[in-house]
Design a protein around this motif. Structure first.
Motif, PDB file in Angstrom:
ATOM      1  N   MET A   1       0.849  -1.170   0.000  1.00 56.03           N
ATOM      2  CA  MET A   1       0.000   0.000   0.000  1.00 56.03           C
ATOM      3  C   MET A   1       0.894   1.232   0.000  1.00 56.03           C
ATOM      4  O   MET A   1       1.761   1.361   0.850  1.00 56.03           O
ATOM      5  N   ASP A   2       0.716   2.104  -0.955  1.00 59.61           N
ATOM      6  CA  ASP A   2       1.452   3.355  -0.991  1.00 59.61           C
ATOM      7  C   ASP A   2       0.852   4.300   0.035  1.00 59.61           C
ATOM      8  O   ASP A   2      -0.346   4.552   0.022  1.00 59.61           O
ATOM      9  N   THR A   3       1.676   4.781   0.931  1.00 57.48           N
ATOM     10  CA  THR A   3       1.190   5.657   1.981  1.00 57.48           C
ATOM     11  C   THR A   3       1.192   7.107   1.516  1.00 57.48           C
ATOM     12  O   THR A   3       2.211   7.604   1.051  1.00 57.48           O
ATOM     13  N   LEU A   4       0.048   7.744   1.626  1.00 59.47           N
ATOM     14  CA  LEU A   4      -0.033   9.171   1.364  1.00 59.47           C
ATOM     15  C   LEU A   4       0.485   9.903   2.588  1.00 59.47           C
ATOM     16  O   LEU A   4       0.486   9.368   3.697  1.00 59.47           O
ATOM     17  N   LYS A  30      -2.157   4.733   4.655  1.00 53.76           N
ATOM     18  CA  LYS A  30      -3.378   5.279   4.067  1.00 53.76           C
ATOM     19  C   LYS A  30      -3.116   5.557   2.600  1.00 53.76           C
ATOM     20  O   LYS A  30      -2.122   6.184   2.254  1.00 53.76           O
ATOM     21  N   ALA A  31      -4.013   5.066   1.752  1.00 54.49           N
ATOM     22  CA  ALA A  31      -3.923   5.332   0.312  1.00 54.49           C
ATOM     23  C   ALA A  31      -5.341   5.517  -0.197  1.00 54.49           C
ATOM     24  O   ALA A  31      -6.100   4.550  -0.291  1.00 54.49           O
TER      25      ALA A  31
END
Length: 99
Positions: A1-4, A30-31
């Motif tokens: 998951m790419d984290t914002l 969180k993405a």
């Protein structure tokens, strides 16, 4: 998951989802609408608070039903993420339903 970049990553939070209920734990990623929580509980039923905002500040009361923690959970369709105080989190842990 790419984290914002979210100021809430690393904090204990309450997450309300579109269809998976309310979960409480440490936000690790969180993405978009997807979030990942560590040491996450599901809140089944609560007393002593009218809204999730109130739970985040004051916690829950006697008669609340909070599920045991899972090591991690990925939730889709997160529609609300609220930081929770340590004091409020302690009331949640005090009401964990144990088998």
């Amino acid at each position: 998951m790419d984290t914002l970049n979210s100021a809430l990553v690393g904090q204990k939070v309450i997450v309300r989802t579109y269809s998976a209920g309310v979960h409480i734990g440490e936000l690790t990623a969180k993405a978009g609408k997807e979030v990942q929580l560590k040491d996450a509980h599901r809140a089944w039923y609560w007393k002593g608070a009218f809204t999730l905002n109130e739970i985040a500040v004051k916690g829950v009361g006697k008669g609340s039903k909070i599920g045991v923690a899972v090591p991690s959970i990925e939730l889709t369709e997160a529609i609300e993420i609220i930081p929770i105080s340590d004091e409020a989190f302690a009331t949640l842990e005090a009401h964990v339903e144990r088998a």
